[in-house]
Write an enzyme that holds these catalytic residues in place. Sequence first.
Site, PDB file in Angstrom:
ATOM      1  N   TRP A 158       0.837  -1.067   0.026  1.00 41.10           N
ATOM      2  CA  TRP A 158       0.048  -0.076  -0.055  1.00 41.10           C
ATOM      3  C   TRP A 158       0.891   1.044  -0.104  1.00 41.10           C
ATOM      4  O   TRP A 158       1.733   1.393   0.806  1.00 41.10           O
ATOM      5  CB  TRP A 158      -0.712  -0.190   1.320  1.00 41.10           C
ATOM      6  CG  TRP A 158      -1.756   0.926   1.556  1.00 41.10           C
ATOM      7  CD1 TRP A 158      -2.635   1.720   0.492  1.00 41.10           C
ATOM      8  CD2 TRP A 158      -1.981   1.766   2.713  1.00 41.10           C
ATOM      9  NE1 TRP A 158      -3.390   2.611   1.225  1.00 41.10           N
ATOM     10  CE2 TRP A 158      -3.108   2.565   2.563  1.00 41.10           C
ATOM     11  CE3 TRP A 158      -1.397   1.674   4.059  1.00 41.10           C
ATOM     12  CZ2 TRP A 158      -3.566   3.581   3.485  1.00 41.10           C
ATOM     13  CZ3 TRP A 158      -1.864   2.414   4.803  1.00 41.10           C
ATOM     14  CH2 TRP A 158      -3.018   3.589   4.731  1.00 41.10           C
TER      15      TRP A 158
ATOM     16  N   ASP B 226       0.273  -5.578   9.767  1.00 42.10           N
ATOM     17  CA  ASP B 226      -0.853  -4.867   9.229  1.00 42.10           C
ATOM     18  C   ASP B 226      -2.217  -5.723   8.862  1.00 42.10           C
ATOM     19  O   ASP B 226      -2.182  -6.132   7.754  1.00 42.10           O
ATOM     20  CB  ASP B 226      -0.482  -3.667   8.049  1.00 42.10           C
ATOM     21  CG  ASP B 226      -1.653  -2.720   7.706  1.00 42.10           C
ATOM     22  OD1 ASP B 226      -1.342  -2.013   6.856  1.00 42.10           O
ATOM     23  OD2 ASP B 226      -2.880  -2.844   8.245  1.00 42.10           O
TER      24      ASP B 226
ATOM     25  N   LYS C 260     -12.977  -1.662   6.743  1.00 41.03           N
ATOM     26  CA  LYS C 260     -13.441  -2.507   5.653  1.00 41.03           C
ATOM     27  C   LYS C 260     -14.453  -3.575   6.136  1.00 41.03           C
ATOM     28  O   LYS C 260     -15.447  -4.074   5.837  1.00 41.03           O
ATOM     29  CB  LYS C 260     -12.326  -3.377   4.703  1.00 41.03           C
ATOM     30  CG  LYS C 260     -11.758  -2.414   3.676  1.00 41.03           C
ATOM     31  CD  LYS C 260     -10.489  -1.888   4.340  1.00 41.03           C
ATOM     32  CE  LYS C 260      -9.543  -0.885   3.489  1.00 41.03           C
ATOM     33  NZ  LYS C 260      -8.615  -0.223   4.341  1.00 41.03           N
TER      34      LYS C 260
END
Lengths: 404, 419
Positions: free
Chosen positions: B151, B232, B268
């Site tokens: 990311w 993460d 999410k």
Amino acid sequence: MDSVFASIVQAPEDPILGVTAAYNKDPSPNKLNLGVGAYRTEEGKPLVLNVVRKAEQLLVNDQSRVKEYLPILGLAEFNKLSAKLILGDDSPAIQENRVATAQCLSGTGSLRVGAEFLAKHYHQRTIYIPQPSWGNHVKVFTMAGLSVKNYRYYDPTTRGLNFQGLLEDLGAAPAGAIVLLHACAHNPTGVDPTVEQWEQIRQSMRSKGLLPFFDSAYQGFASGSLDVDAQPVRTFVADGGECFIAQSYAKNMGLYGERVGALSIVCKAADVASRVESQLKLVIRPMYSNPPIHGASIAMTILKNSDMYNEWKIELKAMADRIISMRKQLFDALSAKGTPGNWSHIIKQIGMFTFTGLNSDQVAFMTKEYHIYMTSDGISMAGLSSKTVPHLADAIHAAVTRCC
Amino acid sequence: MAIRRAMSGRIMDRTAVVGARYMSSWWRSVQPAPKDPILGVTEAFLADQSADKVNGAYRDDNGKPVVLECVREAERRIAGNLNMEYLPMGGSVKMVEETLKLAYGENSELIKEKRIAAVQALSGTGACRLFADFQKRFCPDSQIYIPVPTWANHHNIWRDAQVPQKTYHYYHPESKGLDFAAMIDDIKNAPNGSFFLLHACAHNPTGVDPSEEQWREISHHIKAKGHFAFFDMAYQGFASGDPEKDAKAIRIFLEDGHHIGIAQSYAKNMGLYGQRVGCLSVLCEDEKQAVAVKSQLQQLARPMYSNPPVHGALIVSTILSDPDLKKQWLKEVKVMADRIIGMRTALRGNLEKLGSPLSWQHITNQIGMFCYSGLTPEQVDRLTNEFHIYMTRNGRISMAGVTTGNVEYLANAIHEVTK
């Protein structure tokens, strides 16, 4: 396996939280918590404004609402309305598109984002903050990469403003240095410059090209009027110069834990503001990507609806009036008791906090004998009620006459 | 005089101010920032009203954003009932407790022994940033190893925290899978005690995850080198549909005795994107150390935002502490994950049906929100310009934006630009 963090020591307790922790432990029915930095009603309860509840209901009932990411700079309408709130509806800076605004996490977040921007893009890395100032200011600016100096502010002998010292120190600052100004209701002293003094500060700063960074955490909460409390900021902006403004809705809308605030950077020209805005995004993205939606949605709902806005002004004034009334009642009580000393600073100071002038021995005495919990600096007037003012007056009187 | 003029809103007479140093802007030299490669796409996406866009956060089969029913119910319960007082610097204790259970296990001994220092954070970004700042402060000589690719914001986060970064091999373009041998080599060659950033599941942007056996080997080599593993985890539950399964990598590392750190996000898997709810945890040797570490994490949060936002945390704790709501949430997460898995199958199937000469196996091998299609930037530009299909130029497709209504169109378009 050994931890790589094995040598970490415990950080010191937050002094203000320590006050509340000690208060909570105390079994006395007469205990009084004057360390709280949040508004309390006459009944000592936290307050959610009616207009905030209304706005919340509107949001909950709006099925079309989603919880998608906000843009990096937050809700655009919230930003516009926040800029208008502090700068005035008819501000030329807004009309000329010279204001870059980012929704941030309350006052703290706005200060930090502004400071990181300055550390990245500004040629001067020193910020001057008043002595004393909110405890977290130094940490915010240091973490952002700025170095912190002080300018004289509070005069313990008068319990008012050391205006000469302030002018001297700002006069001696290098050209272009950043200067933190509490827009109103200085935290923690409650001592604000007069209108005339503000004008002198403005002239002196502009002549030296010092960059003002306003911390506006109490607009409307100090005098009861949003416009009056914004005046210092507006006079700076009216002279056409540039400045930073950190706004918080924690106290004046009671949105504390929702973390609602805005950073505005007033620039010389629209194209500059637009580029500044784009660079603000680069500061924010690696910090938290985009700001929280809920609190800002509530604030925006209120700001853009004229009926709700007016309701808000009324409720805000009521909070400010209650605090002003507590000041008067405490002053009257001490006068009636003939407590030695000049206590007029209690009614001269403004906003949530009062610097009493009591020393730490006196404070410790008040805690031990009267179960009064406060920081060694001063008291939060928000924690007082008509019922408890006499108790505090007794405690102060005893501390001054019997103790140290 | 001057004040009254100012109050009328007119610009003050310049002669009233001594000196003209303020005349030019301080910010003349500020350059416009480059567009954020991901959020920049969103802005273009929002401006383009074409129905055939594929982009961004989760969408249902009608291409609409979703608010989970369990979230709506939680909001109904909490609206009007509570005050908005400041949370502690470390955030909502209840929310953090429930969140740790998700990552470490419902009955985790580590939780019982209070060995985990944990604070509420501003979603995944905020958790990573807090950890990066913490790493800088307490391991100032350390560096972070970041997978290639990752990311994009990971690089920004550790850079702004002033932690030097290195990369490790991860994505294997030829197989569109994991470059496992090179990854292990990089782990072995890194100086002892390096920090490694690992995606717990549903790697962003590739969708390529190590298998369980590969995770065990990765754990073994990281342990041998005394490296620190920082996970993460932005997609727990969202990847396979089963939060326990998605936490497998973390559980393997815990079994092996690593003292890990974890960034968790509810953006999410609970659809709480804009609420910014997440958690940073650091596993310590004992309770005393955990207390010390937590206090230091709070010291880093304080000068950033003082205390985290209350609303999103309330939603999370309301849902996770109510067995019925929690059950409902698990169902809804599975629905989202299953839909994405279904779309992967459909996209691959369509491409194969069209007779594409290329292999599209990777579409179903990869997992989570994103698919690394293997498309070149030029092919991506053609998709945008000719077909109004939006994706980042590295060929990353957001599978969440694919629906039964547009999957054929998407397959056709991809076939057109790759045949």
